[in-house]
Design an enzyme around this catalytic site. Structure first.
Site, PDB file in Angstrom:
ATOM      1  N   ASP A 116      -5.621  -5.838   5.586  1.00 53.66           N
ATOM      2  CA  ASP A 116      -6.934  -5.853   4.350  1.00 53.66           C
ATOM      3  C   ASP A 116      -7.871  -6.266   4.274  1.00 53.66           C
ATOM      4  OD1 ASP A 116      -8.824  -3.534   3.548  1.00 53.66           O
ATOM      5  OD2 ASP A 116      -7.378  -4.685   0.925  1.00 53.66           O
TER       6      ASP A 116
ATOM      7  N   LYS B 199       4.073 -14.454   5.583  1.00 57.73           N
ATOM      8  CA  LYS B 199       4.527 -15.060   4.998  1.00 57.73           C
ATOM      9  C   LYS B 199       6.069 -15.267   4.774  1.00 57.73           C
ATOM     10  CE  LYS B 199       3.200 -18.142   1.958  1.00 57.73           C
ATOM     11  NZ  LYS B 199       2.457 -18.737   1.533  1.00 57.73           N
TER      12      LYS B 199
ATOM     13  N   TYR C 246       0.388  -0.729  -0.253  1.00 51.33           N
ATOM     14  CA  TYR C 246       0.158  -0.158  -0.038  1.00 51.33           C
ATOM     15  C   TYR C 246       0.490   0.921  -0.428  1.00 51.33           C
ATOM     16  CZ  TYR C 246      -4.098  -2.217   0.505  1.00 51.33           C
ATOM     17  OH  TYR C 246      -5.664  -2.384   0.459  1.00 51.33           O
TER      18      TYR C 246
ATOM     19  N   ASP D 229      -2.187 -17.788   4.899  1.00 50.87           N
ATOM     20  CA  ASP D 229      -2.354 -18.831   4.480  1.00 50.87           C
ATOM     21  C   ASP D 229      -3.317 -19.260   5.406  1.00 50.87           C
ATOM     22  OD1 ASP D 229       0.058 -19.549   4.850  1.00 50.87           O
ATOM     23  OD2 ASP D 229      -0.347 -20.494   2.713  1.00 50.87           O
TER      24      ASP D 229
END
Ligand code: NAD
Length: 358
Positions: free
Chosen positions: A247, A190, A123, A223
């Site tokens: 988000d 991640k 972002y 995930d």
């Protein structure tokens, strides 16, 4: 008397901010509102969707209540919401999500606080358009320094994650946990794939966690986190995430508690705070007096707490809880079917909440 910048926003923004303003005034706390328009219509009139006057007003008043603002996809102006967060260094996006009795949800035991880093990650707004000089230079640099080939017809977005921003968002989360008697903080990442960005986020999170031995700390890969949230959300307490995962997971968490109509939010920095619902401007409902104002009103409740108006915040929460539990005067999204003829309007829901505070 609290002086607050009120940004009605666009789409359904004006109708839900008006509902929130009426409910907040009905708590008996006194406000003066400095109304500042921003968004699509302002872009058309003034050539800038976020004129300086809006930022100046927030800088002066320190606190704003904001309706959603549309971001055109792919072209037009960049996100006003992202710009606002970056310009005022509102580095934390706080999104509590808990189930209310009576709300239609698959779960009855969710009580999550999502802490989303708000200033960097994908972002950051560092992007190179396909075939631009910047994209060509970057592709050449990557080729020369890594031997990796990026296709010439690629657009590129950069994902910076710093120690500085991760430290302060983690500190915010742990301090919040202490103050609000939360027990566990989970850092979500991640790091197995993006070793230098998410890896740094995780390493920094672990370092900060050591300074808060009274709060349990763990980490989860994004995930796996998503799967676990839809299977057993009750085992999680506070989640801290880089911007983009934050988000996405905020909407997932909203889904766990009965939808976006119930998910409030706050953007908080060291100097300023802007309170807004998690949801966007829902353009197809604009002007219909149909959308659920509760997320916006609950955001107003977070604002009351920020202003130190605890008693009013509790009364407001109790009134909302009572309206949801009864289930009669609620909008279409909280009825068994979206075309339920008994669905209440935005303004009727505000009236019902007000009537229970008196
Ligand atoms: P959205 O959140 O506006 O709406 C998606 C759908 O969710 C709606 O069509 C509606 O069915 C449902 N919904 C949302 N809010 C609801 C409410 N209060 N009550 C009942 N149902 C509700 O998402 P979108 O359609 O992806 O985005 C529309 C615009 O809003 C885009 O331009 C987007 O960039 C912008 N946006 C702004 C903000 C912000 O201002 N902070 C946040 C998210 C999206």
């Amino acid at each position: 008397m609290h002086k607050i910048t009120l940004i009605p926003g666009d789409g359904v923004g004006p109708e839900i901010t008006e509902a929130a303003r009426r409910v907040l005034e009905a708590t008996g706390v006194s406000f003066t509102w400095d109304i500042q328009d921003a968004g699509e219509d302002v872009f058309r009139k003034e050539g800038n969707p976020l004129p300086d006057r809006v930022l100046e007003s927030i800088k002066k008043n320190k606190v704003a209540l904001k309706g959603p603002i549309t971001t055109p996809v792919g072209s037009g102006f960049r996100s006003v919401n992202v710009l606002l967060r970056q310009s005022l260094d509102l580095y934390c996006c706080l999104r509590p999500c808990k189930t209310y009795k009576g709300a239609r949800s698959r779960f009855d035991n969710v009580d999550l606080v999502i802490v989303r880093e708000n200033t960097e990650d994908l972002y950051a707004g560092i992007e190179y358009q396909k075939e631009s000089e910047g994209a060509k230079t970057l592709i050449e640099f990557i080729g020369n320094t890594t031997g990796k080939r990026v296709r010439q017809d690629s657009g590129i977005s950069i994902k910076p994650i710093s120690v500085y921003a991760t430290e302060r968002i983690m500190r915010f989360a742990f301090e919040y946990a202490r103050k609000n008697k939360r027990k566990k903080v989970t850092a979500v990442h991640k790091a197995n794939i993006m070793k230098y960005s998410d890896g740094l986020f995780l390493e920094t999170a672990r370092n900060v966690a050591q300074k808060y031995p009274d709060i349990e700390f763990e980490d989860k890969i994004i995930d796996n986190m998503c799967m676990q949230l839809v299977q057993k959300p009750e085992i999680y307490d506070m989640l801290v995430l880089p911007n983009l995962y934050g988000d996405v997971v905020s909407d997932l968490a909203a889904g766990l508690i009965g939808g976006l109509g119930l998910a409030p939010g706050a953007n908080i920095g060291d100097e300023f705070a802007v309170f807004e619902a998690t949801h966007g401007s829902a353009p197809k409902y604009k002007g219909l007096n149909k959308i659920n104002p509760m997320a916006m009103i609950l955001s107003g409740g977070l604002m009351l707490r920020h202003l130190g108006e605890m008693e009013a915040a509790v009364r407001l929460d109790d009134a909302i809880v009572s309206v949801i539990k009864e289930g009669k005067i609620v909008t279409y999204d909280m009825k068994p079917s979206p075309d339920d003829p008994t669905a209440a309007s935005t303004s009727e829901v505000a009236d019902a909440i007000i009537s229970r505070m008196i």
